[in-house]
Design an enzyme around this catalytic site. Structure first.
Site, PDB file in Angstrom:
ATOM      1  CD  GLU A  55      -7.184  -6.358   3.249  1.00  0.00           C
ATOM      2  OE1 GLU A  55      -7.379  -6.055   2.060  1.00  0.00           O
ATOM      3  OE2 GLU A  55      -6.464  -5.702   4.023  1.00  0.00           O
TER       4      GLU A  55
ATOM      5  CD  GLU B 256      -6.923  -0.359   1.352  1.00  0.00           C
ATOM      6  OE1 GLU B 256      -7.048   0.740   1.926  1.00  0.00           O
ATOM      7  OE2 GLU B 256      -6.096  -1.189   1.685  1.00  0.00           O
TER       8      GLU B 256
ATOM      9  CG  HIS C 259      -5.639  -2.104   9.505  1.00  0.00           C
ATOM     10  ND1 HIS C 259      -5.814  -1.196   8.504  1.00  0.00           N
ATOM     11  CD2 HIS C 259      -5.699  -1.412  10.660  1.00  0.00           C
ATOM     12  CE1 HIS C 259      -5.999   0.001   9.025  1.00  0.00           C
ATOM     13  NE2 HIS C 259      -5.920  -0.098  10.319  1.00  0.00           N
TER      14      HIS C 259
ATOM     15  CG  ASN D 135      -1.849   1.144   1.301  1.00  0.00           C
ATOM     16  OD1 ASN D 135      -1.440   2.276   1.056  1.00  0.00           O
ATOM     17  ND2 ASN D 135      -3.099   0.907   1.637  1.00  0.00           N
TER      18      ASN D 135
ATOM     19  NE  ARG E 292      -7.615  11.437   5.535  1.00  0.00           N
ATOM     20  CZ  ARG E 292      -8.051  10.705   6.574  1.00  0.00           C
ATOM     21  NH1 ARG E 292      -7.237   9.890   7.192  1.00  0.00           N
ATOM     22  NH2 ARG E 292      -9.278  10.810   6.996  1.00  0.00           N
TER      23      ARG E 292
ATOM     24  CB  THR F 181      -9.446   1.520   7.281  1.00  0.00           C
ATOM     25  OG1 THR F 181      -9.094   2.152   6.060  1.00  0.00           O
ATOM     26  CG2 THR F 181     -10.791   0.850   7.140  1.00  0.00           C
TER      27      THR F 181
ATOM     28  NE  ARG G  92      -9.295   8.295   4.354  1.00  0.00           N
ATOM     29  CZ  ARG G  92      -9.562   7.427   5.329  1.00  0.00           C
ATOM     30  NH1 ARG G  92      -8.840   6.321   5.446  1.00  0.00           N
ATOM     31  NH2 ARG G  92     -10.496   7.654   6.212  1.00  0.00           N
TER      32      ARG G  92
ATOM     33  CG  HIS H 179      -8.354   4.011   1.185  1.00  0.00           C
ATOM     34  ND1 HIS H 179      -8.511   3.830   2.537  1.00  0.00           N
ATOM     35  CD2 HIS H 179      -9.580   4.323   0.705  1.00  0.00           C
ATOM     36  CE1 HIS H 179      -9.786   4.040   2.863  1.00  0.00           C
ATOM     37  NE2 HIS H 179     -10.460   4.353   1.767  1.00  0.00           N
TER      38      HIS H 179
ATOM     39  CG  HIS I  77       0.824   6.237   4.794  1.00  0.00           C
ATOM     40  ND1 HIS I  77      -0.161   7.168   5.054  1.00  0.00           N
ATOM     41  CD2 HIS I  77       0.405   5.083   5.353  1.00  0.00           C
ATOM     42  CE1 HIS I  77      -1.120   6.599   5.762  1.00  0.00           C
ATOM     43  NE2 HIS I  77      -0.809   5.333   5.947  1.00  0.00           N
TER      44      HIS I  77
HETATM   45  N1  PXP Z   1      -5.907  -3.269   4.324  1.00  0.00           N
HETATM   46  C1  PXP Z   1      -6.871  -2.319   4.399  1.00  0.00           C
HETATM   47  C2  PXP Z   1      -8.260  -2.696   4.022  1.00  0.00           C
HETATM   48  C3  PXP Z   1      -6.572  -1.003   4.792  1.00  0.00           C
HETATM   49  O1  PXP Z   1      -7.544  -0.073   4.859  1.00  0.00           O
HETATM   50  C4  PXP Z   1      -5.228  -0.672   5.088  1.00  0.00           C
HETATM   51  C5  PXP Z   1      -4.887   0.741   5.451  1.00  0.00           C
HETATM   52  O2  PXP Z   1      -5.053   1.559   4.348  1.00  0.00           O
HETATM   53  C6  PXP Z   1      -4.260  -1.681   4.978  1.00  0.00           C
HETATM   54  C7  PXP Z   1      -4.628  -2.976   4.615  1.00  0.00           C
HETATM   55  C8  PXP Z   1      -2.816  -1.418   5.273  1.00  0.00           C
HETATM   56  O3  PXP Z   1      -2.684  -1.129   6.628  1.00  0.00           O
HETATM   57  P1  PXP Z   1      -1.275  -0.648   7.201  1.00  0.00           P
HETATM   58  O4  PXP Z   1      -0.973   0.663   6.568  1.00  0.00           O
HETATM   59  O5  PXP Z   1      -1.513  -0.567   8.666  1.00  0.00           O
HETATM   60  O6  PXP Z   1      -0.278  -1.713   6.808  1.00  0.00           O
END
Ligand code: PXP
Length: 250
Positions: free
Chosen positions: A153, A72, A194, A9, A51, A103, A47, A45, A12
């Site tokens: 998931e 996402e 997550h 992901n 953001r 999330t 959003r 994601h 960030h």
């Molecule tokens: N899976 C989902 C559905 C999420 O919303 C997120 C956060 O965007 C992640 C995985 C990744 O989480 P993390 O950034 O804590 O690894």
């Protein structure tokens, strides 16, 4: 040894860009470096408040990403429209509240059945695999299967928030294992994510039914010090050797 896919992901990276509102760092560059490091997928994601990831990022990623592109998203109508237009390989439906930092918790597939079912149907029509981000609870997993989703998931947030190695973490892991077993038995692909990091990921990667992990914050954080390709390479290595290392340590 099964292959557990890693979806990286890169939200960030866009968070840092948006802090100044310019062009760098570019999440599309990040996606390229993550692929070079061995990522099996790229996750972003989109959003509702935009953001971090912007609509143009998703369109550019669709052109550049050669592995699975996983979007996402909430079930808000304009977000669903954006997804149908870009056509990622997979869409992961998540709950979204504007004030949240990230999330927080899985979808309530039972209460949100009508809107979620409508979104799953629209995605399927466009050949976009629908995955539902849910808590590892029997009721949620069963409803996800009834809704025609391709995958669930499982939210690993509660496991990740428990101190590593604690009794609470062991209990959360057991809950994840039971939900994974149930989901696979119902014909769903089983993913998880997550809060996973370089300390706690192995136990989740070793759950036999889990095929894919989506990880963002810990990889992007490590990338600041070792570079993104290296950070991804290290996570791939941890995931692929998880069951061997855990067996050795038992
Ligand atoms: N899976 C989902 C559905 C999420 O919303 C997120 C956060 O965007 C992640 C995985 C990744 O989480 P993390 O950034 O804590 O690894």
């Amino acid at each position: 040894m099964k292959h557990v896919a890693l979806g990286v992901n890169v939200d960030h990276v866009a968070t840092v860009r948006e802090a100044r509102g310019g062009k760098e760092p570019d999440p599309v560059w990040a996606a390229t470096l993550a692929q070079l490091g061995g990522a099996d997928g790229i996750t972003v994601h989109l959003r509702e408040d935009r953001r971090h990831i912007q609509d143009h990022d998703v369109r550019r990623l669709k052109d550049v990403v050669q592995v699975k592109l996983n979007l996402e998203m909430s079930v808000a109508p304009d977000i669903v429209r954006a997804a149908l237009s870009v056509r990622p390989d997979q869409a992961t439906l998540v709950p979204e509240r504007r004030q949240e930092l990230t999330t927080e918790g899985g979808l309530d597939v039972v209460r949100g059945a009508v809107r979620i079912g409508r979104a799953v149907g629209a995605l399927k029509k466009r050949n976009i695999a629908a995955s539902l981000f849910v808590e590892p609870l029997k009721k949620q997993v069963e409803h996800a299967a009834r809704m025609g989703a391709a995958a669930v998931e499982l939210n690993t947030g509660r496991y990740a928030n428990a101190p590593y190695g604690s009794r609470r973490a062991q209990e959360e892991l057991k809950t994840l294992k039971e939900a994974a077993d149930l989901a696979a038995g119902l014909g769903l692909k089983v993913y998880a994510g997550h809060g996973l990091n370089y300390i706690n990921v192995r136990e989740v990667a070793a759950i036999p039914e889990i095929e894919e992990l989506n990880i963002g914050h810990s990889i992007v954080s490590r990338a600041l010090f070792v570079g993104l390709s290296q950070a991804v390479r290290e996570m791939v290595q941890m995931i692929q050797t998880a069951d061997r290392v855990l067996m050795r340590d038992e």
